[in-house]
Design a protein around this motif. Sequence first.
Motif, PDB file in Angstrom:
ATOM      1  N   UNK A 147       0.880  -1.379   0.165  1.00 40.97           N
ATOM      2  CA  UNK A 147       0.035   0.003   0.042  1.00 40.97           C
ATOM      3  C   UNK A 147       0.671   1.236   0.007  1.00 40.97           C
ATOM      4  N   UNK A 148       1.814   0.977   0.083  1.00 41.99           N
ATOM      5  CA  UNK A 148       3.220   2.416   0.115  1.00 41.99           C
ATOM      6  C   UNK A 148       2.901   3.272  -1.004  1.00 41.99           C
ATOM      7  N   UNK A 149       2.649   2.858  -2.244  1.00 41.09           N
ATOM      8  CA  UNK A 149       2.517   3.947  -3.161  1.00 41.09           C
ATOM      9  C   UNK A 149       1.326   4.579  -3.088  1.00 41.09           C
ATOM     10  N   UNK A 150       0.123   4.128  -2.950  1.00 39.71           N
ATOM     11  CA  UNK A 150      -1.176   4.579  -2.495  1.00 39.71           C
ATOM     12  C   UNK A 150      -1.295   6.142  -1.672  1.00 39.71           C
ATOM     13  N   UNK A 151      -0.165   5.580  -0.271  1.00 37.19           N
ATOM     14  CA  UNK A 151      -0.304   6.370   0.616  1.00 37.19           C
ATOM     15  C   UNK A 151       0.727   7.525   0.056  1.00 37.19           C
ATOM     16  N   UNK A 152       1.863   7.342  -0.634  1.00 36.33           N
ATOM     17  CA  UNK A 152       2.842   8.239  -1.040  1.00 36.33           C
ATOM     18  C   UNK A 152       2.152   9.139  -2.145  1.00 36.33           C
ATOM     19  N   UNK A 153       1.242   8.871  -2.689  1.00 36.80           N
ATOM     20  CA  UNK A 153       0.400   9.667  -3.646  1.00 36.80           C
ATOM     21  C   UNK A 153      -0.587  10.537  -2.851  1.00 36.80           C
ATOM     22  N   UNK A 154      -0.916  10.279  -1.610  1.00 35.82           N
ATOM     23  CA  UNK A 154      -2.059  11.513  -1.032  1.00 35.82           C
ATOM     24  C   UNK A 154      -1.289  12.733  -0.584  1.00 35.82           C
TER      25      UNK A 154
END
Length: 251
Positions: A147-154
């Motif tokens: 889920x790291x990429x999704x959190x980075x995009x926030x």
Amino acid sequence: MGTVRYLEIAEELRREILSGAYPVGARLPSESDLAARWSASRGTVRQAVATLAAEGLVGSSQGARRIVLRHERRHSFGELNSFAQWAEGIGHEARSRFLSRTRRPATAEEAERLALAPGTEVLAVLRLRLLDGQPVMVERTAYADWVAEAVEAMPEDCRSVMDGLAADSGVVAHYGEHLIDALPAGSEDARLLEVRRGSPLLRQRHVSATRTGRPIEWSDDRYRAGSVTFSVSNSAVAAPLERHPGGGGER
């Protein structure tokens, strides 16, 4: 999308209860009537109503139409509502700010809690949470690699990471374990929370996982003294852990 759908139904029912459309003591419509209203399955409706039962808004007895118990809203950690949902539900303004987001190898504890191989890369997040403009909590979270990429995009001022994951990626937290203790504020916590070094902080560490048990996050949340109170309500059926706004505290 089914998991997000039940959250949408729960939110609409919650608004109706809080507005007084369903007074205390009133029965909610039957599952079949609610399913017809939202063109949803009875299982999805059952999840939505169970969410309200976990918050204490409706009765939790099985087999009968749910009865509205009260109109105020508490935060139940058994239901895994976000900090923002809890705060706004009790009439406070919730804001947050990402201070750092860094990819690094997981520590031994993070790997164990997130069920990852030793050294797997995680996203380490430092975040400041505010109630009505006042800093009340420092959040240090390790997000699993998937889920790291999704959190980075926030965005930097993201209101709720977990709400964002549910809405944008369909990742919903269904299970959690919470560890609560106290510790003195270190230099960084003292600076961010605007308290003296060594001041007492209430710490909540928790892991959140999906319906299948796949860990999403392992978090270390440190609350400023007086900003929040945890309580446990005991019954023969369940013992939900609740969070309430506290009084006093240092400035």
